[in-house]
Design a protein around this motif. Structure first.
Motif, PDB file in Angstrom:
ATOM      1  N   MET A 121       0.841  -1.183   0.000  1.00 57.49           N
ATOM      2  CA  MET A 121       0.000   0.000   0.000  1.00 57.49           C
ATOM      3  C   MET A 121       0.881   1.240   0.000  1.00 57.49           C
ATOM      4  O   MET A 121       1.800   1.353   0.788  1.00 57.49           O
ATOM      5  N   THR A 122       0.607   2.179  -0.882  1.00 52.37           N
ATOM      6  CA  THR A 122       1.408   3.394  -0.957  1.00 52.37           C
ATOM      7  C   THR A 122       0.691   4.558  -0.297  1.00 52.37           C
ATOM      8  O   THR A 122      -0.527   4.583  -0.195  1.00 52.37           O
ATOM      9  N   THR A 123       1.464   5.492   0.142  1.00 52.66           N
ATOM     10  CA  THR A 123       0.943   6.713   0.732  1.00 52.66           C
ATOM     11  C   THR A 123       1.193   7.836  -0.259  1.00 52.66           C
ATOM     12  O   THR A 123       2.308   8.307  -0.385  1.00 52.66           O
ATOM     13  N   ASP A 124       0.165   8.221  -0.970  1.00 54.36           N
ATOM     14  CA  ASP A 124       0.290   9.229  -2.013  1.00 54.36           C
ATOM     15  C   ASP A 124       0.166  10.620  -1.397  1.00 54.36           C
ATOM     16  O   ASP A 124      -0.907  11.016  -0.960  1.00 54.36           O
ATOM     17  N   GLN A 125       1.279  11.329  -1.353  1.00 50.81           N
ATOM     18  CA  GLN A 125       1.284  12.676  -0.778  1.00 50.81           C
ATOM     19  C   GLN A 125       1.532  13.737  -1.845  1.00 50.81           C
ATOM     20  O   GLN A 125       1.945  14.855  -1.526  1.00 50.81           O
ATOM     21  N   ARG A 126       1.261  13.388  -3.100  1.00 49.65           N
ATOM     22  CA  ARG A 126       1.449  14.376  -4.169  1.00 49.65           C
ATOM     23  C   ARG A 126       0.444  15.509  -4.026  1.00 49.65           C
ATOM     24  O   ARG A 126      -0.670  15.303  -3.557  1.00 49.65           O
ATOM     25  N   ILE A 127       0.856  16.663  -4.470  1.00 52.95           N
ATOM     26  CA  ILE A 127      -0.021  17.834  -4.503  1.00 52.95           C
ATOM     27  C   ILE A 127      -0.364  18.101  -5.957  1.00 52.95           C
ATOM     28  O   ILE A 127       0.536  18.266  -6.795  1.00 52.95           O
ATOM     29  N   ASP A 128      -1.651  18.110  -6.275  1.00 52.38           N
ATOM     30  CA  ASP A 128      -2.068  18.386  -7.646  1.00 52.38           C
ATOM     31  C   ASP A 128      -1.613  19.774  -8.064  1.00 52.38           C
ATOM     32  O   ASP A 128      -1.743  20.738  -7.296  1.00 52.38           O
ATOM     33  N   PRO A 129      -1.099  19.906  -9.291  1.00 56.04           N
ATOM     34  CA  PRO A 129      -0.748  21.237  -9.787  1.00 56.04           C
ATOM     35  C   PRO A 129      -1.984  22.133  -9.850  1.00 56.04           C
ATOM     36  O   PRO A 129      -3.095  21.641 -10.062  1.00 56.04           O
ATOM     37  N   PRO A 130      -1.799  23.429  -9.683  1.00 50.38           N
ATOM     38  CA  PRO A 130      -2.945  24.343  -9.715  1.00 50.38           C
ATOM     39  C   PRO A 130      -3.575  24.399 -11.104  1.00 50.38           C
ATOM     40  O   PRO A 130      -2.887  24.221 -12.107  1.00 50.38           O
ATOM     41  N   PHE A 131      -4.878  24.633 -11.139  1.00 50.31           N
ATOM     42  CA  PHE A 131      -5.572  24.789 -12.413  1.00 50.31           C
ATOM     43  C   PHE A 131      -5.284  26.139 -13.059  1.00 50.31           C
ATOM     44  O   PHE A 131      -5.357  26.275 -14.271  1.00 50.31           O
ATOM     45  N   ILE A 132      -4.993  27.122 -12.231  1.00 53.08           N
ATOM     46  CA  ILE A 132      -4.693  28.458 -12.731  1.00 53.08           C
ATOM     47  C   ILE A 132      -3.438  28.944 -12.021  1.00 53.08           C
ATOM     48  O   ILE A 132      -3.377  28.959 -10.789  1.00 53.08           O
ATOM     49  N   ALA A 133      -2.451  29.310 -12.816  1.00 54.10           N
ATOM     50  CA  ALA A 133      -1.195  29.837 -12.273  1.00 54.10           C
ATOM     51  C   ALA A 133      -0.414  30.472 -13.416  1.00 54.10           C
ATOM     52  O   ALA A 133      -0.710  30.235 -14.593  1.00 54.10           O
ATOM     53  N   ASP A 134       0.581  31.266 -13.070  1.00 57.30           N
ATOM     54  CA  ASP A 134       1.479  31.787 -14.082  1.00 57.30           C
ATOM     55  C   ASP A 134       2.274  30.628 -14.674  1.00 57.30           C
ATOM     56  O   ASP A 134       2.341  29.529 -14.105  1.00 57.30           O
ATOM     57  N   GLU A 135       2.911  30.884 -15.801  1.00 53.08           N
ATOM     58  CA  GLU A 135       3.573  29.821 -16.545  1.00 53.08           C
ATOM     59  C   GLU A 135       4.645  29.083 -15.741  1.00 53.08           C
ATOM     60  O   GLU A 135       4.641  27.853 -15.684  1.00 53.08           O
ATOM     61  N   ARG A 136       5.544  29.807 -15.133  1.00 54.16           N
ATOM     62  CA  ARG A 136       6.645  29.125 -14.448  1.00 54.16           C
ATOM     63  C   ARG A 136       6.170  28.266 -13.282  1.00 54.16           C
ATOM     64  O   ARG A 136       6.559  27.103 -13.190  1.00 54.16           O
ATOM     65  N   PRO A 137       5.336  28.815 -12.379  1.00 54.18           N
ATOM     66  CA  PRO A 137       4.855  27.936 -11.313  1.00 54.18           C
ATOM     67  C   PRO A 137       4.086  26.728 -11.842  1.00 54.18           C
ATOM     68  O   PRO A 137       4.160  25.639 -11.274  1.00 54.18           O
ATOM     69  N   MET A 138       3.366  26.908 -12.939  1.00 52.31           N
ATOM     70  CA  MET A 138       2.625  25.792 -13.524  1.00 52.31           C
ATOM     71  C   MET A 138       3.599  24.709 -13.985  1.00 52.31           C
ATOM     72  O   MET A 138       3.427  23.527 -13.663  1.00 52.31           O
ATOM     73  N   LEU A 139       4.633  25.106 -14.711  1.00 54.85           N
ATOM     74  CA  LEU A 139       5.621  24.137 -15.195  1.00 54.85           C
ATOM     75  C   LEU A 139       6.346  23.462 -14.036  1.00 54.85           C
ATOM     76  O   LEU A 139       6.536  22.239 -14.027  1.00 54.85           O
ATOM     77  N   GLU A 140       6.752  24.249 -13.061  1.00 65.41           N
ATOM     78  CA  GLU A 140       7.471  23.688 -11.911  1.00 65.41           C
ATOM     79  C   GLU A 140       6.592  22.728 -11.115  1.00 65.41           C
ATOM     80  O   GLU A 140       7.059  21.666 -10.685  1.00 65.41           O
TER      81      GLU A 140
END
Length: 167
Positions: free
Chosen positions: A1-20
């Motif tokens: 069993m895995t513990t998924d702690q990923r954070i979904d990327p934002p739906f709206i953001a500037d380009e660089r934060p979106m890519l990162e």
């Protein structure tokens, strides 16, 4: 069993934060696919004649991070980690005796170094690959694509090992 702690990327953001954020999401996805497995399970190959394994993917992505951020963008003379002229696919092929903890530590260190190098550059800054300029923007997009493709492989490998599936 895995513990998924990923954070979904934002739906709206500037380009660089979106890519990162998308790159970080995919880095974490590979970690999730490998979580909770033994070194032997991580070394398990997909199907002959392929040498694909989860450990091989981790080693490969350490090499990919190193190449695009250190060599291309940073201009560093960073030697290969897991391959050489005799074994050009050593990141995948030479996992039978590879230490899983060492591979994960190396991958983590390469991701951290990639973040440090990228932080010093704008999206339009360029490095050189085969004598041609390539922007950090292109590198981010390529890295997202590279991880997404290999995470698909990782999903199939993980399902073969213990039946675990997921995003």
């Amino acid at each position: 069993m895995t513990t998924d702690q990923r954070i979904d990327p934002p739906f709206i953001a500037d380009e660089r934060p979106m890519l990162e954020n998308w790159l970080e999401y995919h880095r974490q996805t590979l970690a999730v696919k490998c979580e909770g497995l033994t070194p032997e399970q991580l070394r398990l190959r997909s199907v002959s004649p392929s040498s694909l394994s989860l450990l091989g993917l981790v080693r490969h992505m350490a090499e990919v991070e190193r190449n695009w951020f250190r060599r291309v963008l940073g201009g560093e003379d960073a030697s290969p980690l897991f391959w050489n002229d005799e074994h050009p696919d050593g990141d995948f092929d030479l996992v039978d005796d590879a230490e899983a903890d060492e591979a994960f530590a190396t991958w983590s260190a390469e991701c951290e170094r990639a973040r440090e190098i990228a932080a010093k550059h704008s999206l339009d800054d360029t490095g050189l690959r085969r004598g041609e300029p390539v922007s950090l923007r292109w590198i981010y997009i390529h890295m997202i694509e590279e991880y997404a493709r290999h995470n698909g492989h990782a999903d199939l490998l993980r399902e073969r090992i213990d039946g675990v599936t997921g995003d």
